[in-house]
Design a protein around this motif. Sequence first.
Motif, PDB file in Angstrom:
ATOM      1  N   ILE A   1       0.840  -1.205   0.000  1.00 39.08           N
ATOM      2  CA  ILE A   1       0.000   0.000   0.000  1.00 39.08           C
ATOM      3  C   ILE A   1       0.872   1.252   0.000  1.00 39.08           C
ATOM      4  N   SER A   2       1.969   1.203   0.760  1.00 37.32           N
ATOM      5  CA  SER A   2       2.892   2.326   0.792  1.00 37.32           C
ATOM      6  C   SER A   2       3.546   2.537  -0.572  1.00 37.32           C
ATOM      7  N   ILE A   3       3.894   1.454  -1.250  1.00 36.81           N
ATOM      8  CA  ILE A   3       4.477   1.558  -2.590  1.00 36.81           C
ATOM      9  C   ILE A   3       3.468   2.139  -3.573  1.00 36.81           C
ATOM     10  N   ARG A   4       2.193   1.769  -3.400  1.00 40.63           N
ATOM     11  CA  ARG A   4       1.157   2.351  -4.272  1.00 40.63           C
ATOM     12  C   ARG A   4       1.077   3.864  -4.075  1.00 40.63           C
ATOM     13  N   GLU A   5       1.232   4.319  -2.833  1.00 46.95           N
ATOM     14  CA  GLU A   5       1.227   5.756  -2.572  1.00 46.95           C
ATOM     15  C   GLU A   5       2.434   6.429  -3.219  1.00 46.95           C
ATOM     16  N   GLU A   6       3.567   5.722  -3.228  1.00 44.45           N
ATOM     17  CA  GLU A   6       4.758   6.274  -3.874  1.00 44.45           C
ATOM     18  C   GLU A   6       4.557   6.394  -5.391  1.00 44.45           C
ATOM     19  N   ILE A   7       3.829   5.446  -5.953  1.00 39.84           N
ATOM     20  CA  ILE A   7       3.508   5.531  -7.386  1.00 39.84           C
ATOM     21  C   ILE A   7       2.584   6.723  -7.638  1.00 39.84           C
TER      22      ILE A   7
END
Length: 328
Positions: A239-245
């Motif tokens: 989920i954190s990586i999705r926010e980074e995207i």
Amino acid sequence: MKAEANKNELAALMVTYPSTHGIFEEAIQDICKIVHDNGGLVYMDGANMNAQVGLTSPAMIGADVCHLNLHKTFCIPHGGGGPGMGPIGVTEQLKDFLPGHPVVDIGTKDSISAVSAAPWGSSSILIISYAYIKMMGSKGLKSATEFSILNANYIKARLAEHFKILYSGENDCVAHELIFDMREFKLSAKIEVEDIAKRLMDYNFHAPTVSFPVPGTLMVEPTESEPKSELDRFCDAMISIREEIKEIENGIYDTTDNVLKNAPHTAKRISNDVWDHKYSRSKAAFPVELELNKFWPAVGRIDSAYGDRNLVCSCNPVSDYETEPVAS
């Protein structure tokens, strides 16, 4: 039907169950019956027994031959050189054609020649799986299967609103594994699935299977051995990586200098006196509060496919082999 139209040439169907797409094929028994009715046999890839044991079986499904991968389901390590061997089960009609042995009579009359030094495979490996099965018992083995399926569906439930699930069954559930489709991010942020896999290392994770069986996807297979806390830690990281995207999609960071394109971040890079990225060191190395000790990758990003596409000669130059002419 293709099977009926080609019944004079139909020899066999090879199938994986559940499918490598991570779902239980509802019509698997009907498919096996069609093959049998038209003179063929069914060979089952036993790689996904982790979703079968105690609930169903290759025989119940209709397979005539099945190799049982011992890794994962039956406690044998896999990867990094670990053994991937396993027993092969056949129907009564095929047992006489199993490989024979020049010294030990295995009791078959139409055997092909030996394929293993030992008549029934490697006892040093098989004894581990035998002990595991005995200790688990039928109840424990069934429970392991149920938890492997539950864990995969838990991940699906937590991440479905953040990433596209490529395949699901008729009840909107998956089997013991699931595939996340990451191809949309190539268009929206120029992020490849490999970037996501590399970024997971900064979150203390070794990436799951990348681009198999579908290019541009991430296949997650948690098995029964992961506790809920570890599943949540993985989901939180994704989920954190999705926010980074999203930060790239929204223009906060550009498409080349961002935490995904530069992942993984090594200790040497983080501690270097020179830091020329637009994001901070802490964002690079500690994107979330890590309860475990920080894992530092030994090396940074390399072009993983370069060596496959560009032949590089590692030989010494021809000049090294030149010799002085010998006087006559």
